[in-house]
Design an enzyme around this catalytic site. Structure first.
Site, short mmCIF file in Angstrom:
data_model
loop_
_atom_site.label_atom_id
_atom_site.label_comp_id
_atom_site.label_asym_id
_atom_site.label_seq_id
_atom_site.Cartn_x
_atom_site.Cartn_y
_atom_site.Cartn_z
CG ASP A 29 1.72 70.74 -13.03
OD1 ASP A 29 1.01 69.74 -13.23
OD2 ASP A 29 2.75 70.71 -12.33
N PRO A 69 1.88 75.72 -0.52
CG PRO A 69 2.06 73.56 0.36
CD PRO A 69 1.05 74.61 -0.03
CB ALA A 90 4.08 70.61 -1.62
CB ALA A 132 1.89 75.56 -13.00
CB ALA A 133 -0.16 78.65 -9.20
C1 MEV Z 1 3.69 67.23 -12.27
O1 MEV Z 1 2.80 67.99 -11.49
C2 MEV Z 1 2.97 66.43 -13.31
C3 MEV Z 1 3.84 65.53 -14.17
O2 MEV Z 1 2.94 64.73 -14.96
C4 MEV Z 1 4.75 66.33 -15.07
C5 MEV Z 1 4.01 67.04 -16.19
O3 MEV Z 1 2.86 66.75 -16.48
O4 MEV Z 1 4.65 67.94 -16.79
C6 MEV Z 1 4.69 64.58 -13.33
#
Ligand code: MEV
Length: 300
Positions: A138, A87, A90, A96-97
């Site tokens: 990510d 999703p 979420a 990122a993917a």
């Molecule tokens: C988001 O998935 C992870 C965070 O640590 C942001 C980041 O690492 O860029 C909240």
């Protein structure tokens, strides 16, 4: 077809923005991208109703434009079509993917090699559009899958973590995800107001990551679960939990989970619970009560 992993952050989100380590797990599911004929430079995600050109003004269009601009090599004007297996918005690393799978598809179609450094930098350009000040965690997880220790830096440090026994996780979406950039900005504001306390919380999270990594490596799931639960409390102290995320973590632990925490940027999105054979089904049932997606994953 090019693939990139979704991710679950086991520990260390937000602290990783400030140079502390984090532990991530790449999921088997993620985003799949391919270049299709015709149409000029477009990014299409039919399942999400997305069909944009890099000249459009939406965030996804600007991220696509940033990715095209950051990739080396001659790309032509390709249409990339993406199938999501996770999703969006979420906390499972969909943006990122998306960036990593799209970059891989573009490079494969144009016939040039994309090494890890160039892929990381291109995905970073896209992630900056979505998240402002991403740590890179990510898209490192999206690229590599598996269990990964990550420390932000120039260059970043990525260390594969070998689990003694596979980790059994339950991930549940509790609420729509919040804007990651806004959540990261909120932590930055709290850190500016309360620098000593928030730095101490970030150091405590780093200590939990070290403890959790050792626990993963020796198969001590009880210690790993405890570290995850304490990490959730520290994320609440950073201001990124919500009553619904707290309640879901409590429900998972009451149903027998070894540990539970929010995963990702918080403010909504998902929780992750560590389970064993006895607690897996009760935890799935408990988390299904919030009505959102629940999935099981085995990592390591
Ligand atoms: C988001 O998935 C992870 C965070 O640590 C942001 C980041 O690492 O860029 C909240």
């Amino acid at each position: 077809m090019a693939f990139a992993h979704g991710k679950i952050l086991l520990l260390g989100e937000h602290a990783v923005v400030y140079g502390r380590p984090a532990l991530a797990a790449g999921l088997d599911r993620g985003m799949t991208a391919s270049v299709v004929d015709g149409g000029g430079a477009r990014l299409q995600i039919p399942a999400w109703g997305v069909d944009v050109s890099p000249a459009d003004s939406s965030a996804v269009a600007r991220a696509f434009a940033a990715l095209l601009g950051a990739l080396p090599g001659e790309l032509g004007g390709p249409t990339v079509r993406v199938e999501p297996g996770i999703p969006g918005g979420a906390g499972l690393g969909s943006s990122a993917a998306l960036a990593v799978a799209t970059a891989r598809a573009l490079a494969a179609h144009a016939g040039f090699d994309l090494d890890d450094d160039a892929l990381f930098d291109a995905a970073m350009a896209a992630e900056r559009v979505f998240h402002g000040n991403p740590s890179g965690l990510d898209h490192a997880a999206a690229m590599h899958g598996g269990l990964l220790r990550y420390v932000r830096g120039m260059p970043p440090s990525l260390t594969p973590v070998v689990a003694n026994t596979p980790l059994s996780l339950v991930v549940a979406q509790v609420a729509p995800g919040a804007d990651t950039g806004a959540m990261v900005g909120g932590v930055a504001e709290r850190r500016a107001r309360l620098p000593v306390a928030i730095e101490a919380a970030l150091d405590a999270i780093a200590a939990l990551v070290d403890r959790a990594q050792h626990a993963v490596e020796v198969g001590d799931v009880v210690s790993l679960g405890e570290a995850m639960t304490v990490n959730h409390g520290l994320l609440a102290a950073l201001g990124v939990s919500t009553p619904a995320l707290d309640a879901a973590c409590h429900a998972a632990r009451a149903a027998g989970a070894l540990g539970a925490k929010l995963t990702g940027a918080g403010g909504g999105g998902c929780v992750v619970a560590l389970v064993d054979d006895a607690s897996a089904d009760p935890v799935v049932s408990a988390l299904a009560e919030s009505g959102g997606m629940v999935l099981r994953a085995s990592v390591g």
